[in-house]
Design an enzyme around this catalytic site. Structure first.
Site, mmCIF file in Angstrom:
data_model
loop_
_atom_site.group_PDB
_atom_site.id
_atom_site.type_symbol
_atom_site.label_atom_id
_atom_site.label_comp_id
_atom_site.label_asym_id
_atom_site.label_seq_id
_atom_site.Cartn_x
_atom_site.Cartn_y
_atom_site.Cartn_z
ATOM 1 N N SER A 38 15.350 48.086 53.721
ATOM 2 C CA SER A 38 15.954 46.824 53.261
ATOM 3 C C SER A 38 15.500 45.662 54.143
ATOM 4 O O SER A 38 15.182 44.583 53.646
ATOM 5 C CB SER A 38 17.472 46.921 53.249
ATOM 6 O OG SER A 38 17.994 46.907 54.563
ATOM 7 N N GLU A 39 15.426 45.881 55.433
ATOM 8 C CA GLU A 39 15.055 44.770 56.324
ATOM 9 C C GLU A 39 13.597 44.372 56.134
ATOM 10 O O GLU A 39 13.260 43.196 56.232
ATOM 11 C CB GLU A 39 15.346 45.119 57.786
ATOM 12 C CG GLU A 39 16.837 45.183 58.104
ATOM 13 C CD GLU A 39 17.585 43.866 57.850
ATOM 14 O OE1 GLU A 39 16.951 42.799 57.776
ATOM 15 O OE2 GLU A 39 18.820 43.914 57.692
ATOM 16 N N ILE A 40 12.739 45.339 55.848
ATOM 17 C CA ILE A 40 11.337 44.978 55.576
ATOM 18 C C ILE A 40 11.287 44.105 54.329
ATOM 19 O O ILE A 40 10.651 43.064 54.297
ATOM 20 C CB ILE A 40 10.440 46.220 55.381
ATOM 21 C CG1 ILE A 40 10.451 47.099 56.619
ATOM 22 C CG2 ILE A 40 9.012 45.797 55.065
ATOM 23 C CD1 ILE A 40 9.744 48.433 56.430
ATOM 24 N N TYR A 122 12.332 41.184 64.976
ATOM 25 C CA TYR A 122 13.400 41.083 63.985
ATOM 26 C C TYR A 122 13.788 42.456 63.432
ATOM 27 O O TYR A 122 14.957 42.838 63.447
ATOM 28 C CB TYR A 122 13.016 40.136 62.828
ATOM 29 C CG TYR A 122 14.085 40.187 61.775
ATOM 30 C CD1 TYR A 122 15.283 39.518 61.962
ATOM 31 C CD2 TYR A 122 13.949 41.000 60.648
ATOM 32 C CE1 TYR A 122 16.320 39.629 61.054
ATOM 33 C CE2 TYR A 122 14.979 41.127 59.728
ATOM 34 C CZ TYR A 122 16.156 40.441 59.934
ATOM 35 O OH TYR A 122 17.189 40.569 59.049
#
Ligand code: DGT
Length: 354
Positions: A38-40, A122
């Site tokens: 999800s973060e990618i 991040y």
């Protein structure tokens, strides 16, 4: 010691009452693999757009092992539409590495995680704080906006950015709830402390906000002016031979690496599109073609530049393909084109070729 209770407590409460798990399916899990996915996706893609891609991805690839075992074409095809394809190829490489070297297990330390392709500040902070509640702050554009307004910091200066990160770090540690704090401040920046119309009069932390107190909200964050994007003219050939069209794979190290494309390239100054095509096809494939007619043209914008891409119907004439770069190529029936990952700019031509 300064306490940040008056900032993190209201933010955590606000988050508890305002987060929407249904719009963000990744918030229902603590599985680091899923949070990583999800973060990618969220790094360059808006939440509403990323959510269906995320759901499809998790269904098809529920684990590190499933990604590692999939061929690159499948990975890129599943990523199609999200753009910034380097994210997908890096993720594929990272999963392949974990599969081969670590029995497909997610890294146990943030340092080991950061060694993987595509994992930077991040992603590592987001995944480790959200999945494992590690007390590390995240820093994205939304957090930058909130922090620079709260503390009136010009975060284009490295020292001030470091100060913002250190203040956030104190809040994350004091709150003992990095998982929620990080997601809270990102959500808050996105929905309340917005760029053009921050909702300061309903803001739960305005009493603590230096920018608000000094009527300087709209002066922050200070943004560096981006240089203008260059624009290129690109020409591509639909080279027909016995009902099939020639396509080739882009070299892995280039932008859109690993994707399939129509042969062609940038038009040089003082070149006509036809001259550029003959030059490119000769350079790349050593074959002779006949250019018959223009098919269509489109404009496409990438993160660092934009292109005008025009396509020509061509006919193979003679010569044996000897590709300088040894990149794979195929002759495909037009209806097979959509089974391979192509850049969106070239996909726009598909319906003109069938
Ligand atoms: P270069 O040659 O070092 O300037 O780098 P490339 O290979 O990235 O650039 P080039 O000359 O192939 O320019 C084509 C640009 O258009 C490149 O940014 C990728 C984009 N593009 C999108 N779809 C296609 C396609 O189907 N064929 C080609 N040739 N390029 C495409």
């Amino acid at each position: 010691m300064n306490s940040y209770l008056d900032i993190y407590r209201p933010l955590l409460l606000w988050y508890k009452n305002n987060q929407s798990r249904s719009l963000m399916p990744w918030r229902k899990t603590k599985d680091p693999y899923k949070i990583w996915v999800s973060e990618i996706m969220l790094q360059q893609t808006q939440i509403a757009r990323a959510a269906p891609f995320y759901n499809r991805w998790i269904e098809k690839f529920p684990s590190i092992k499933s990604v590692a075992r999939a061929p690159e074409d499948k990975i890129l095809k599943m990523w199609a539409g999200l753009g910034y394809y380097r994210r997908a190829t890096n993720f594929h490489k990272a999963c392949a590495f974990l599969f081969k070297e670590h029995h497909a297990k997610f890294p146990t330390s943030i340092a080991a995680f950061r060694e993987l392709p595509g994992v930077g500040d991040y992603i590592s902070s987001a995944v480790f704080s959200i999945a494992f509640n590690e007390p590390i702050p995240v820093y994205d554009v939304n957090v930058n906006r909130v922090a620079s307004r709260l503390f009136e910091l010009n975060t284009t200066r490295l020292a001030s950015k470091k100060k913002a990160i250190s203040l956030l770090s104190k809040m994350v540690t004091e709150s003992k709830n990095a998982r929620d704090f990080n997601q809270a401040i990102m959500d808050f920046g996105r929905t309340v402390c917005t760029i053009n119309s921050p909702k300061c009069h309903n803001c739960i932390i305005s009493k603590k906000c230096q920018g608000f107190i000094n009527s300087n909200i709209m002066k922050f964050p200070i943004i560096k002016k981006k240089p203008q994007k260059p624009h290129y003219r690109v020409v591509v050939a639909f080279i027909w031979k016995k009902g099939k069209i020639l396509v080739n794979k882009r070299p892995p190290e280039k932008m859109l690496g690993g994707m399939w494309e129509f042969p062609g390239g940038k038009i040089k100054t003082n070149e006509t599109p036809e001259e550029a095509l003959h030059r490119e096809i000769m350079e790349e494939f050593s074959i002779l073609i006949n250019i018959e007619k223009p098919v269509d043209r489109f404009t496409h914008t990438y993160s660092h530049f934009s292109i005008d891409i025009e396509g020509y119907k061509c006919k193979y004439v003679s010569g044996k393909i000897s590709q300088e770069s040894n990149m794979p190529y195929k002759w495909l029936h037009p209806h097979q084109l959509s089974s391979l990952p192509f850049p969106s700019a070239s996909e726009k031509f598909f319906n003109k070729l069938i």
